[in-house]
Design an enzyme around this catalytic site. Structure first.
Site, mmCIF file in Angstrom:
data_model
loop_
_atom_site.group_PDB
_atom_site.id
_atom_site.type_symbol
_atom_site.label_atom_id
_atom_site.label_comp_id
_atom_site.label_asym_id
_atom_site.label_seq_id
_atom_site.Cartn_x
_atom_site.Cartn_y
_atom_site.Cartn_z
ATOM 1 N N ILE A 189 37.973 -31.102 -8.355
ATOM 2 C CA ILE A 189 37.098 -30.929 -8.372
ATOM 3 C C ILE A 189 36.716 -30.906 -6.678
ATOM 4 O O ILE A 189 37.516 -31.914 -6.112
ATOM 5 C CB ILE A 189 36.056 -32.637 -8.282
ATOM 6 C CG1 ILE A 189 34.606 -32.784 -8.187
ATOM 7 C CG2 ILE A 189 36.927 -33.950 -8.726
ATOM 8 C CD1 ILE A 189 33.582 -33.743 -8.962
ATOM 9 N N SER A 190 35.728 -30.633 -6.054
ATOM 10 C CA SER A 190 35.974 -29.982 -4.663
ATOM 11 C C SER A 190 35.381 -30.574 -3.962
ATOM 12 O O SER A 190 34.673 -31.633 -4.018
ATOM 13 C CB SER A 190 35.537 -28.863 -4.677
ATOM 14 O OG SER A 190 35.563 -27.514 -4.976
#
Ligand code: SAM
Length: 220
Positions: A67-68
């Site tokens: 997940i960024s």
């Protein structure tokens, strides 16, 4: 089961993330700040990483994917210049967190993920959050959405060597496409405006993304 205390803690951490990591840097779009201030990022994470939900770094979500970091999610969303009437194509559903942010700002979001396990987890998280304006597809997003349709905005959340031609074709004239572009460990985050058939790109900053694996991306 989440206790009230835990919920309150997460709400405080979320407000602090918006204040410190987003407003404290260069995120100025009030709609982006507002939507990221209300989406529970912890609900898009594996149990083992929930306590780090509001730290400003990427986290593992399984299958070697991430997940960024919140700042990059905010920056890419701000660069996309989303309005309420936009239909958006997202390549790389991942955890579904970025999808939820886009869904909170746009008319409809169409999102493609190559790993069916991640897509299914994301669908569950988005349903739990009550999001209804998202369509999901599983497959190679470098080939574009599997129906003939054009989008106002396109967001790639994995790095490409260059913009896949099917994605350039599925962007409306006047539309915006944001993507990490480059083959090294560090890529360029590029914002493209489409004028007629031409994409005009502008580099925003350096970034680090997992590669987009597919026909018009990188090989596995
Ligand atoms: N935006 C996501 C989030 O909020 O969790 C993070 C996305 S992660 C950095 C990139 C995602 O792109 C991964 O889930 C990966 O499996 C997916 N991906 C890579 N190549 C793809 C392709 N050709 N088509 C669709 N998804 C792809």
């Amino acid at each position: 089961m989440v206790s009230f205390d835990e919920k309150d803690q997460f709400a405080l951490q979320r407000a602090e993330m918006v204040r410190h990591h987003l407003e404290g840097r260069d995120i100025r779009d009030p709609a982006v700040l507002q939507v990221m201030g209300r989406i529970p990022r912890e609900d898009f994470l594996p149990q083992a990483y929930r306590s780090q939900a509001y730290a400003d770094h990427p986290l593992p979500i399984g299958l070697g994917q991430t997940i960024s970091q919140p700042y990059i999610v905010a920056l890419m969303t701000q660069c996309l210049r989303v309005t309420r009437d936009c239909d958006i194509l997202e390549i790389g559903t991942g955890s579904g967190y970025q999808t939820a942010v886009l869904a909170g700002l746009a008319c409809r979001v169409f999102t493609i993920e190559r790993h069916h396990e991640l897509s299914e987890q994301a669908q569950t998280a988005l349903e739990k959050f009550g999001v209804v304006n998202v369509e999901f597809a599983i497959g190679d997003g470098s080939r574009g959405w599997p129906e003939t349709i054009q989008f106002d905005r396109i967001l790639l959340t994995a790095a490409v060597p260059s913009i896949p031609p099917p994605l350039a074709a599925q962007l409306k004239s006047g539309g915006v496409l944001v993507a990490p572009v480059g083959g090294g460990a560090v890529q360029d985050l590029v914002v493209y405006d489409k004028h007629g058939d031409e994409l005009i790109g502008q580099i925003v900053c350096g970034c680090r993304f997992v590669p987009l694996i597919g026909e018009h991306g990188f090989r596995e």
